[in-house]
Design a protein around this motif. Sequence first.
Motif, PDB file in Angstrom:
ATOM      1  N   LEU A  76     -98.876  66.183 -48.238  1.00 38.85           N
ATOM      2  CA  LEU A  76     -97.812  65.311 -47.772  1.00 38.85           C
ATOM      3  C   LEU A  76     -97.881  65.692 -46.243  1.00 38.85           C
ATOM      4  O   LEU A  76     -97.385  66.819 -45.716  1.00 38.85           O
ATOM      5  CB  LEU A  76     -96.521  65.460 -48.175  1.00 38.85           C
ATOM      6  N   CYS A  77     -98.098  64.852 -45.227  1.00 38.36           N
ATOM      7  CA  CYS A  77     -98.200  64.924 -43.661  1.00 38.36           C
ATOM      8  C   CYS A  77     -98.423  63.598 -43.171  1.00 38.36           C
ATOM      9  O   CYS A  77     -98.783  62.546 -43.681  1.00 38.36           O
ATOM     10  CB  CYS A  77     -99.235  65.892 -43.407  1.00 38.36           C
ATOM     11  N   ARG A  78     -97.988  63.619 -41.864  1.00 39.12           N
ATOM     12  CA  ARG A  78     -98.118  62.544 -41.098  1.00 39.12           C
ATOM     13  C   ARG A  78     -99.502  62.033 -40.925  1.00 39.12           C
ATOM     14  O   ARG A  78    -100.421  62.888 -40.880  1.00 39.12           O
ATOM     15  CB  ARG A  78     -97.697  62.521 -39.639  1.00 39.12           C
ATOM     16  N   ASP A  79     -99.907  60.712 -40.363  1.00 33.30           N
ATOM     17  CA  ASP A  79    -101.278  60.261 -40.180  1.00 33.30           C
ATOM     18  C   ASP A  79    -101.734  61.121 -39.017  1.00 33.30           C
ATOM     19  O   ASP A  79    -101.230  61.365 -37.928  1.00 33.30           O
ATOM     20  CB  ASP A  79    -101.337  58.861 -39.955  1.00 33.30           C
ATOM     21  N   ASN A  80    -103.133  61.626 -39.283  1.00 38.34           N
ATOM     22  CA  ASN A  80    -103.912  62.217 -38.290  1.00 38.34           C
ATOM     23  C   ASN A  80    -103.262  63.540 -37.839  1.00 38.34           C
ATOM     24  O   ASN A  80    -103.631  64.096 -36.573  1.00 38.34           O
ATOM     25  CB  ASN A  80    -104.295  61.490 -36.995  1.00 38.34           C
ATOM     26  N   ALA A  81    -102.544  64.090 -38.782  1.00 42.04           N
ATOM     27  CA  ALA A  81    -102.029  65.368 -38.161  1.00 42.04           C
ATOM     28  C   ALA A  81    -103.010  66.598 -38.082  1.00 42.04           C
ATOM     29  O   ALA A  81    -103.798  66.488 -39.015  1.00 42.04           O
ATOM     30  CB  ALA A  81    -100.821  65.715 -39.347  1.00 42.04           C
TER      31      ALA A  81
ATOM     32  N   THR B   4    -106.493  65.359 -51.216  1.00 44.97           N
ATOM     33  CA  THR B   4    -105.789  64.038 -51.261  1.00 44.97           C
ATOM     34  C   THR B   4    -104.720  64.065 -50.137  1.00 44.97           C
ATOM     35  O   THR B   4    -103.772  65.066 -50.033  1.00 44.97           O
ATOM     36  CB  THR B   4    -105.060  63.499 -52.525  1.00 44.97           C
ATOM     37  N   ILE B   5    -104.615  63.047 -49.246  1.00 43.58           N
ATOM     38  CA  ILE B   5    -103.726  63.090 -48.387  1.00 43.58           C
ATOM     39  C   ILE B   5    -102.792  61.919 -48.474  1.00 43.58           C
ATOM     40  O   ILE B   5    -103.268  60.856 -48.756  1.00 43.58           O
ATOM     41  CB  ILE B   5    -104.597  62.819 -46.691  1.00 43.58           C
ATOM     42  N   CYS B   6    -101.710  62.035 -48.285  1.00 38.85           N
ATOM     43  CA  CYS B   6    -100.573  61.136 -48.719  1.00 38.85           C
ATOM     44  C   CYS B   6     -99.361  61.281 -47.350  1.00 38.85           C
ATOM     45  O   CYS B   6     -99.161  62.145 -46.828  1.00 38.85           O
ATOM     46  CB  CYS B   6     -99.861  61.490 -49.861  1.00 38.85           C
ATOM     47  N   GLY B   7     -99.122  59.868 -46.865  1.00 36.97           N
ATOM     48  CA  GLY B   7     -98.155  59.809 -45.689  1.00 36.97           C
ATOM     49  C   GLY B   7     -96.646  59.365 -46.237  1.00 36.97           C
ATOM     50  O   GLY B   7     -95.950  59.297 -45.553  1.00 36.97           O
TER      51      GLY B   7
ATOM     52  N   ALA C  13     -95.875  60.908 -52.920  1.00 34.21           N
ATOM     53  CA  ALA C  13     -96.202  62.286 -52.821  1.00 34.21           C
ATOM     54  C   ALA C  13     -95.369  63.074 -54.122  1.00 34.21           C
ATOM     55  O   ALA C  13     -95.958  63.484 -55.023  1.00 34.21           O
ATOM     56  CB  ALA C  13     -96.239  62.803 -51.556  1.00 34.21           C
ATOM     57  N   LEU C  14     -94.045  62.903 -54.000  1.00 33.17           N
ATOM     58  CA  LEU C  14     -93.398  63.562 -55.032  1.00 33.17           C
ATOM     59  C   LEU C  14     -93.546  62.962 -56.394  1.00 33.17           C
ATOM     60  O   LEU C  14     -93.425  63.473 -57.480  1.00 33.17           O
ATOM     61  CB  LEU C  14     -91.893  63.256 -54.472  1.00 33.17           C
ATOM     62  N   ARG C  15     -93.512  61.635 -56.407  1.00 35.12           N
ATOM     63  CA  ARG C  15     -93.986  61.011 -57.692  1.00 35.12           C
ATOM     64  C   ARG C  15     -95.218  61.532 -58.383  1.00 35.12           C
ATOM     65  O   ARG C  15     -95.239  61.871 -59.515  1.00 35.12           O
ATOM     66  CB  ARG C  15     -93.909  59.570 -57.637  1.00 35.12           C
TER      67      ARG C  15
ATOM     68  N   VAL D  93     -99.157  70.919 -50.700  1.00 39.22           N
ATOM     69  CA  VAL D  93     -98.918  71.056 -49.161  1.00 39.22           C
ATOM     70  C   VAL D  93     -98.009  70.331 -48.759  1.00 39.22           C
ATOM     71  O   VAL D  93     -98.277  68.700 -48.545  1.00 39.22           O
ATOM     72  CB  VAL D  93    -100.287  71.139 -48.505  1.00 39.22           C
ATOM     73  N   MET D  94     -96.607  70.540 -48.317  1.00 40.27           N
ATOM     74  CA  MET D  94     -95.480  69.664 -48.224  1.00 40.27           C
ATOM     75  C   MET D  94     -95.024  69.785 -46.699  1.00 40.27           C
ATOM     76  O   MET D  94     -94.355  70.791 -46.287  1.00 40.27           O
ATOM     77  CB  MET D  94     -94.490  69.808 -49.158  1.00 40.27           C
ATOM     78  N   ASP D  95     -95.354  68.637 -45.939  1.00 41.20           N
ATOM     79  CA  ASP D  95     -94.475  68.895 -44.498  1.00 41.20           C
ATOM     80  C   ASP D  95     -93.259  68.504 -44.743  1.00 41.20           C
ATOM     81  O   ASP D  95     -92.896  67.333 -44.791  1.00 41.20           O
ATOM     82  CB  ASP D  95     -95.422  68.023 -43.553  1.00 41.20           C
TER      83      ASP D  95
END
Length: 208
Positions: free
Chosen positions: A83-88, A105-108, A113-115, A128-130
């Motif tokens: 879970l992070c911002r786009d293009n982080a 898997t990348i999710c913004g 993400a939590l679901r 991995v959670m920002d």
Amino acid sequence: MDDFNFRNDEQFYHPDEGNSEEMNARPVKVNTFSGHAMPWLRKPDPVAPTPALGSITDQLFEAYDARIRNRDGALWSRHVFVLCRDNAPIERHIRAMSENLCSITICGLVESALRYVRGCDGSRTLFVMDIDMIKDIGQTVPLLLALRLINPELATLILSRKFHHTDLTRDRTLITDGSLKLPASEHQVAAALNATAANAEERVESEM
């Protein structure tokens, strides 16, 4: 002689003795000791087949792979969900490790993400959670506590620019298996992922 355990419970055909066919065909009891027939009646021991070169090579590679898996904290078997911002930068660093991970898997979106992580196979997933993406920072700890109760086997690494330092110990296992201060280098991210996976495995084993 007292050290030997003699038995008379096995029958063998006696080798040629006398000229009588009846004598040659009649089974006679022969003393045995230590579970073996007398040396002059023993059958030769079977010779073990020589292992094929291919099987020896396979065993060496399997042993090497096992050492690598242990050294890498079982990361090869983990699906990494980020879970992070786009293009982080964290996305770029983790993608650089793709050969050492099962999948990425990348999710913004926080809720999406939590679901996903609430219902995934926690034993094979590393989340991995920002946490800087959570609008109400006061809800971060309750959210992580709830996630640990719902999916206790899930390995969790939290990230933030507000952390004073990186903590990869097991001091915060109630909410996370590791915390990483941002920004972080590719090497620091790799170390954090390995430590998080190893901490999660130790935590789950200790709770069994």
